[in-house]
Design a protein around this motif. Structure first.
Motif, short mmCIF file in Angstrom:
data_model
loop_
_atom_site.label_atom_id
_atom_site.label_comp_id
_atom_site.label_asym_id
_atom_site.label_seq_id
_atom_site.Cartn_x
_atom_site.Cartn_y
_atom_site.Cartn_z
N PHE A 19 -31.54 5.79 2.50
CA PHE A 19 -31.26 7.16 2.22
C PHE A 19 -30.28 7.27 1.46
CE2 PHE A 19 -28.29 10.50 3.18
CZ PHE A 19 -29.12 11.60 3.09
N ILE A 20 -29.17 6.43 1.71
CA ILE A 20 -27.78 6.59 0.86
C ILE A 20 -28.21 6.00 -0.60
CG2 ILE A 20 -25.56 5.45 0.72
CD1 ILE A 20 -25.42 5.25 3.57
N ALA A 53 -39.22 3.86 8.94
CA ALA A 53 -37.95 3.99 8.57
C ALA A 53 -37.41 3.80 7.15
CB ALA A 53 -37.02 3.00 9.36
N GLY A 54 -37.89 2.76 6.26
CA GLY A 54 -37.63 2.37 5.01
C GLY A 54 -38.24 3.48 4.21
N ALA A 55 -39.42 3.81 4.36
CA ALA A 55 -40.01 4.96 3.46
C ALA A 55 -39.39 6.31 3.83
CB ALA A 55 -41.43 5.14 3.83
N ASN A 137 -43.76 11.50 -4.80
CA ASN A 137 -42.60 10.72 -4.57
C ASN A 137 -42.96 9.93 -3.11
OD1 ASN A 137 -39.67 10.15 -4.49
ND2 ASN A 137 -39.57 11.46 -2.52
N THR A 138 -43.54 10.80 -2.30
CA THR A 138 -43.68 10.06 -0.89
C THR A 138 -44.57 8.93 -0.76
OG1 THR A 138 -43.57 12.39 0.13
CG2 THR A 138 -44.89 10.75 1.37
N GLY A 146 -43.09 -0.54 1.60
CA GLY A 146 -44.46 -1.64 2.04
C GLY A 146 -44.16 -3.03 1.32
N ALA A 147 -43.95 -2.95 0.08
CA ALA A 147 -44.06 -4.00 -0.72
C ALA A 147 -43.08 -5.06 -0.63
CB ALA A 147 -44.16 -3.52 -2.37
N PHE A 148 -41.75 -4.40 -0.39
CA PHE A 148 -40.58 -5.40 -0.14
C PHE A 148 -40.64 -5.85 1.25
CE2 PHE A 148 -39.21 -3.55 -4.14
CZ PHE A 148 -38.57 -4.60 -4.82
#
Length: 219
Positions: A19-20, A53-55, A137-138, A146-148
């Motif tokens: 987010f940051i 959480a990441g997305a 964007n979503t 997901g890739a990382f």
């Protein structure tokens, strides 16, 4: 520091870092996701909530950036951007590409650090329709995170398989690599010196020839 955040705050820590970073602060989001994927391999996280959480961190942060660009405009983006490396030239260059290829830039930029934080602001400044911005964007954020995470999972699995070998032969491998690097540097320096010594006599001979050909009287 990143591992401390991940271990201390868990899924919320992953959300907070992405987010940051999405609103423009130089946080290592890709590194966080990759390390989280490694932690998933070790059983610290589960894939579904980790991916969410990441997305979500990126989606929410990008939506905030879009809103700032849309409702406060270019001046406020440049004013706030000077603290995080967004200059007028950088913004104009990115804006030119965004106006040409809106949707492609929105997707591809997710995977380019630095450009990723600019694009939601540009979408807002250019008044891209929110109902078009948000789904693109979503989907991009889901694919990016997901890739990382999955890359980190496979890195973690590979390291786990290779660790017994690395642990046993790490020091000899480091010594061999250092010797190879030292040999390459030595050969390059030696070759450079040899070329230099060959060039100097040629330059002296050329200078002597030019003096002989010069018809101007000597005092």
């Amino acid at each position: 520091m990143i591992q401390h955040w991940i271990h201390h705050f868990g899924y919320f820590g992953v959300f907070l870092i992405t987010f940051i970073e999405a609103i423009g602060f130089p946080f290592p989001a890709e590194t966080t996701l990759t390390l989280s994927g490694i932690e998933w391999t070790e059983g610290v996280f589960r894939l579904a909530p980790l991916w969410a959480a990441g997305a979500l961190g990126n989606i929410v942060g990008s939506t905030v950036a879009y809103s700032i660009g849309r409702f406060l405009g270019r001046p406020i983006v440049l004013y706030l951007g000077k603290y995080i490396g967004i200059t007028a030239a950088r913004l104009d260059k990115a804006n030119e590409q965004f106006q040409r290829y809106e949707y492609a830039v929105l997707v591809i930029a997710k995977f380019i650090a630095g450009i990723r934080i600019l694009v939601p602001y540009l979408a807002g400044i250019n008044r891209m329709r929110f109902w078009l911005f948000w789904p693109v964007n979503t989907v991009s954020a889901i694919a990016w995170s997901g890739a990382f995470i999955i890359a980190g999972h496979y890195i973690g699995a590979l390291v786990s398989k290779l660790w017994p070998f690395l642990h046993r032969y790490l020091i000899p491998v480091i010594i061999v690599v250092c010797l190879i690097v030292a040999a390459i540097v030595y050969l390059k320096v030696r070759s450079h010196r040899r070329e230099k010594t060959q060039v100097q006599p040629q330059e002296i001979a050329k200078e002597a020839d030019s003096r002989e050909d010069d018809p101007s009287p000597r005092s």
